[in-house]
Design an enzyme around this catalytic site. Structure first.
Site, PDB file in Angstrom:
ATOM      1  N   TYR A 141       0.825  -1.100   0.058  1.00  0.00           N
ATOM      2  CA  TYR A 141      -0.098  -0.027   0.036  1.00  0.00           C
ATOM      3  C   TYR A 141       0.835   1.268  -0.064  1.00  0.00           C
ATOM      4  O   TYR A 141       0.651   2.243  -0.612  1.00  0.00           O
ATOM      5  CB  TYR A 141      -0.865   0.060   1.209  1.00  0.00           C
ATOM      6  CG  TYR A 141      -1.853   1.280   1.541  1.00  0.00           C
ATOM      7  CD1 TYR A 141      -2.969   1.153   0.524  1.00  0.00           C
ATOM      8  CD2 TYR A 141      -1.382   2.439   2.286  1.00  0.00           C
ATOM      9  CE1 TYR A 141      -3.880   2.173   0.757  1.00  0.00           C
ATOM     10  CE2 TYR A 141      -2.203   3.395   2.446  1.00  0.00           C
ATOM     11  CZ  TYR A 141      -3.414   3.457   1.440  1.00  0.00           C
ATOM     12  OH  TYR A 141      -4.241   4.538   1.880  1.00  0.00           O
ATOM     13  N   ASN A 170      -3.955   9.547  10.616  1.00  0.00           N
ATOM     14  CA  ASN A 170      -4.507   8.558  10.779  1.00  0.00           C
ATOM     15  C   ASN A 170      -6.515   9.160  10.837  1.00  0.00           C
ATOM     16  O   ASN A 170      -6.608   9.568  11.632  1.00  0.00           O
ATOM     17  CB  ASN A 170      -4.550   7.298  11.950  1.00  0.00           C
ATOM     18  CG  ASN A 170      -3.359   6.852  11.847  1.00  0.00           C
ATOM     19  OD1 ASN A 170      -2.376   7.332  11.512  1.00  0.00           O
ATOM     20  ND2 ASN A 170      -3.494   5.441  11.994  1.00  0.00           N
TER      21      ASN A 170
END
Length: 327
Positions: A141, A170
């Site tokens: 990723y 995040n």
């Protein structure tokens, strides 16, 4: 009647950040000369070049916010690094090339702080993306997302395109993936606390609880995304194109440990049971502390939602939408 001059296509429009942008636009950030188009995998398979091209030809966007990606938490990444690499490389290449062929005025893609080097100095910033390999747990990723930066530079230098990116820390909030096995840490904790309350059992947190993270509320991303990502800041100059546009997140002082995040969720959901940490589970990258100094220079007065307030709102949304959120 105001003429529509901007058609903003949002890929991944039904995901976490896409839903947040849609809400902020609906709540008043949209302008009369804009048409916002939120698309998902139901509208086109973005791993297919022909379907992606057809999507762009159908909507003929002037601007694109590219959020679509194969995403998942630590343990899903560990299991499927190759799948994350291949799927995201195909999606990103198809979206950016279709945007180029369609003559899109500006594309802003969404990266992630996991793309930064694992071994580095802190705080990390926008200029440090390629200074070493990412953490081994999610290299597929991470490298796929890094390549957006490379493609953006190529389209800028070779074709004069205004293609850039932002790097949220995040992200969490309503419409997150609350799957315990495959989701990210905070929505997974929220689901676990809900189940622990129901069963009267302890809350088991995977890992030691020591790794540290910077979190950002999805609705804050939506507020930045609906206006600031698209129309202000980066202007396509070569010196700016050499790095991604902004790290989006709270400051270094707002970084919290996974233990502190679990405690915040427990408090928000009035969980009074025991917290147990399972050190046999992987911790992942210990920290990836990012500087938001560049964002602050452009938007010195921008107000972030405090972490615990955002956690409380997200937990309330999860409880109210549990039947759908648990899926």
């Amino acid at each position: 009647m105001t003429e529509v001059t901007k058609r903003i296509l949002v890929t991944g429009g039904t995901g976490l950040v896409g839903r947040a942008i849609e809400k902020v636009v609906a709540d008043g950030e949209g302008r009369p000369d804009e048409r916002w188009i939120f698309v998902s995998s139901r509208d086109a398979d973005l791993t297919s070049s022909s379907e992606t091209k057809a999507l762009f030809e159908r909507h003929r966007p002037t601007h694109v916010i590219h959020l679509a990606a194969m995403v998942g938490g630590l343990f899903k990444n560990i299991r499927s690094n190759l799948d994350f690499w291949r799927t995201n490389i195909h999606i990103n290449d198809n979206v950016l090339h279709s945007a180029h062929e369609m003559g899109v005025e500006k594309v802003v893609s969404c990266l992630s702080t996991c793309i930064f080097p694992d071994k580095t100095t802190y705080p990390i910033d926008e200029t440090m993306i390629h200074n070493g390999p990412p953490h081994s747990s999610n290299f597929g990723y991470s490298y796929a997302k890094r390549m957006i930066d490379i493609q953006n530079r190529g389209y800028s230098e070779q074709h004069g395109r205004r293609f850039t990116a932002v790097i949220p820390t995040n992200v969490f909030g309503p419409h997150d993936n609350f799957n315990i096995e495959d989701g990210h840490v905070l929505p997974g904790l929220i689901h676990k606390v809900h189940l622990a309350k129901q069963s009267g059992s302890a809350l088991t947190v995977w890992g030691t609880g020591k790794p540290r993270r910077q979190f950002i509320y999805s609705l804050v991303c939506g507020a930045l995304g609906s206006r600031e990502w698209g129309w202000k800041g980066w202007n396509g100059t070569p010196e700016e194109s050499e790095s991604s546009w902004f790290v989006l997140g709270l400051g270094e002082e707002d970084e919290v440990s996974i233990r502190e995040a679990a405690e915040a969720v427990a408090e928000a959901m009035d969980f009074r049971g025991e917290l147990v940490f399972d050190p046999t589970k992987a911790d992942g990258q210990f920290k990836k502390t990012a500087s938001n100094a560049k964002l602050r220079r452009y938007l010195p007065g921008f107000q972030f939602t405090p972490f615990r307030k955002a956690v409380k709102e997200t937990c309330a949304w999860f409880d109210a939408n549990y039947a759908d959120a648990r899926k």
